[in-house]
Design an enzyme around this catalytic site. Structure first.
Site, PDB file in Angstrom:
ATOM      1  N   LYS A 177      54.028  40.353  36.828  1.00 41.80           N
ATOM      2  CA  LYS A 177      53.422  39.035  37.100  1.00 41.80           C
ATOM      3  C   LYS A 177      52.905  38.447  35.794  1.00 41.80           C
ATOM      4  O   LYS A 177      52.097  39.065  35.094  1.00 41.80           O
ATOM      5  CB  LYS A 177      52.272  39.148  38.095  1.00 41.80           C
ATOM      6  CG  LYS A 177      51.608  37.790  38.353  1.00 41.80           C
ATOM      7  CD  LYS A 177      50.540  37.891  39.423  1.00 41.80           C
ATOM      8  CE  LYS A 177      49.155  38.109  38.881  1.00 41.80           C
ATOM      9  NZ  LYS A 177      48.518  36.924  38.296  1.00 41.80           N
ATOM     10  N   ASP A 225      53.370  33.218  38.003  1.00 47.09           N
ATOM     11  CA  ASP A 225      52.219  32.810  38.820  1.00 47.09           C
ATOM     12  C   ASP A 225      51.515  31.628  38.145  1.00 47.09           C
ATOM     13  O   ASP A 225      50.487  31.802  37.504  1.00 47.09           O
ATOM     14  CB  ASP A 225      51.295  34.038  38.932  1.00 47.09           C
ATOM     15  CG  ASP A 225      50.014  33.774  39.696  1.00 47.09           C
ATOM     16  OD1 ASP A 225      49.999  32.857  40.533  1.00 47.09           O
ATOM     17  OD2 ASP A 225      49.034  34.508  39.456  1.00 47.09           O
ATOM     18  N   LYS A 231      50.934  28.583  39.890  1.00 49.53           N
ATOM     19  CA  LYS A 231      50.211  27.838  40.935  1.00 49.53           C
ATOM     20  C   LYS A 231      50.286  26.332  40.735  1.00 49.53           C
ATOM     21  O   LYS A 231      49.265  25.655  40.567  1.00 49.53           O
ATOM     22  CB  LYS A 231      48.740  28.269  40.977  1.00 49.53           C
ATOM     23  CG  LYS A 231      48.517  29.761  41.207  1.00 49.53           C
ATOM     24  CD  LYS A 231      47.032  30.066  41.346  1.00 49.53           C
ATOM     25  CE  LYS A 231      46.754  31.521  41.637  1.00 49.53           C
ATOM     26  NZ  LYS A 231      46.974  32.430  40.514  1.00 49.53           N
ATOM     27  N   ASP A 282      50.684  19.191  41.961  1.00 47.89           N
ATOM     28  CA  ASP A 282      50.761  17.853  41.366  1.00 47.89           C
ATOM     29  C   ASP A 282      51.532  16.969  42.345  1.00 47.89           C
ATOM     30  O   ASP A 282      51.793  17.396  43.474  1.00 47.89           O
ATOM     31  CB  ASP A 282      51.473  17.949  39.988  1.00 47.89           C
ATOM     32  CG  ASP A 282      51.038  16.834  39.041  1.00 47.89           C
ATOM     33  OD1 ASP A 282      50.866  15.675  39.503  1.00 47.89           O
ATOM     34  OD2 ASP A 282      50.881  17.105  37.844  1.00 47.89           O
ATOM     35  N   THR A 337      40.936  33.363  46.465  1.00 46.76           N
ATOM     36  CA  THR A 337      39.935  34.341  46.943  1.00 46.76           C
ATOM     37  C   THR A 337      38.598  34.151  46.236  1.00 46.76           C
ATOM     38  O   THR A 337      37.591  34.699  46.658  1.00 46.76           O
ATOM     39  CB  THR A 337      40.427  35.797  46.772  1.00 46.76           C
ATOM     40  OG1 THR A 337      41.031  35.913  45.497  1.00 46.76           O
ATOM     41  CG2 THR A 337      41.408  36.175  47.839  1.00 46.76           C
ATOM     42  N   ARG A 351      44.614  45.874  36.562  1.00 43.10           N
ATOM     43  CA  ARG A 351      43.835  46.840  35.774  1.00 43.10           C
ATOM     44  C   ARG A 351      44.009  48.314  36.135  1.00 43.10           C
ATOM     45  O   ARG A 351      43.987  49.142  35.221  1.00 43.10           O
ATOM     46  CB  ARG A 351      42.361  46.422  35.790  1.00 43.10           C
ATOM     47  CG  ARG A 351      42.146  45.193  34.923  1.00 43.10           C
ATOM     48  CD  ARG A 351      40.878  44.475  35.245  1.00 43.10           C
ATOM     49  NE  ARG A 351      40.955  43.806  36.542  1.00 43.10           N
ATOM     50  CZ  ARG A 351      39.985  43.077  37.067  1.00 43.10           C
ATOM     51  NH1 ARG A 351      38.852  42.940  36.417  1.00 43.10           N
ATOM     52  NH2 ARG A 351      40.132  42.483  38.230  1.00 43.10           N
TER      53      ARG A 351
END
Ligand code: C5P
Length: 238
Positions: free
Chosen positions: A33, A60, A62, A65, A123, A215
């Protein structure tokens, strides 16, 4: 077929990526990603660089527009040969349809059209913030489910969501609708800034179709071993 966890490459530079990839055998083809941090610093060449090594990419970015702009941006993204990319469902059904159309138009012949998925509510957005700033009066869950249904209606293949939401989303969408879930933590690893985490095995059981793990792999003492362990758990092999 064995399914790979998607590794979140939250790095800033190509050098960091090269250093990280040295910890993996070259034969291990990863699903990576790439987000805004890396893309806005290294540009599209970073996708070409990873694709040339045989890795798959979830881009990714996002997008959100006006439909025409998103469509044209998606034409360009399709040409990069990414496997998955995304938009904000808040951009509306027309924008999501335009994004899908742009991907179809931009995909080179004999290449697969990238899967398009939608971000519902981030989130990081709390229900209180949603009420206060977006003036959306329903519960956070209702808003997420509504956006998922809008994404399905627009012809998208799925959504990015918390693993905790996946089961509910599957109840209101077609069976093949994808739930791609970050916030994954194997037992015994630090949650970091993630508020609600889930193990790979639980995520699979509850209905995640893809997991994104950052991570626990990128900051591990031995990233390759950590990756293999998470992959096994995700595939129900341990
Ligand atoms: O390091 P960690 O496993 O927490 O990384 C998760 C990745 O998924 C990060 O790139 C983060 O930005 C992304 N993400 C998330 N929650 C979302 C959407 C994306 O953690 N709702």
């Amino acid at each position: 077929m064995e399914s790979r966890p998607i590794i979140a490459f939250d790095f800033s530079t190509k050098e960091e990526i090269e250093q990280f990839l040295q910890k993996f055998p070259t034969a291990e083809k990863l699903f990576i990603k790439i987000g805004m941090e890396l893309f806005y610093q290294e540009g599209p060449m970073i996708v070409h660089f990873l694709r040339a090594q045989g890795h798959d990419v979830f881009l990714d970015l996002k997008l959100h527009d006006i439909p025409n702009t998103v469509k044209k941006a998606m034409r360009g993204i399709a040409k990069l040969g990414v496997a998955i990319t995304n938009v904000h469902a808040a951009g509306g059904i027309e924008m999501m349809e335009a994004a899908q159309q742009g991907l179809i138009e931009g995909t080179n012949q004999n290449q697969v059209v990238p899967k398009l998925i939608a971000v519902t509510q981030l989130t990081s957005t709390s229900e209180k913030q949603m009420h206060q700033y977006q003036l959306i009066d329903v519960s956070l869950k209702e808003s997420v489910l509504h956006y998922a249904k809008c994404a399905e209606k627009a012809g998208l293949e799925g959504v990015v969501c918390s693993a905790h939401e996946a089961a509910d989303i599957h109840q209101v969408t077609k069976p093949e609708f994808i739930c791609l879930t970050p916030g994954i933590r194997p037992e015994g690893t630090s949650a970091g800034d993630q508020k609600r985490v889930m193990t790979p095995a639980k995520a699979r059981a509850i209905g995640s179709n893809y997991i994104v793990v950052g991570r626990p792999i990128t900051q591990a003492t031995n990233p390759y071993q950590s990756y293999l362990k998470i992959k096994k758990e995700w595939n129900g092999e341990i």
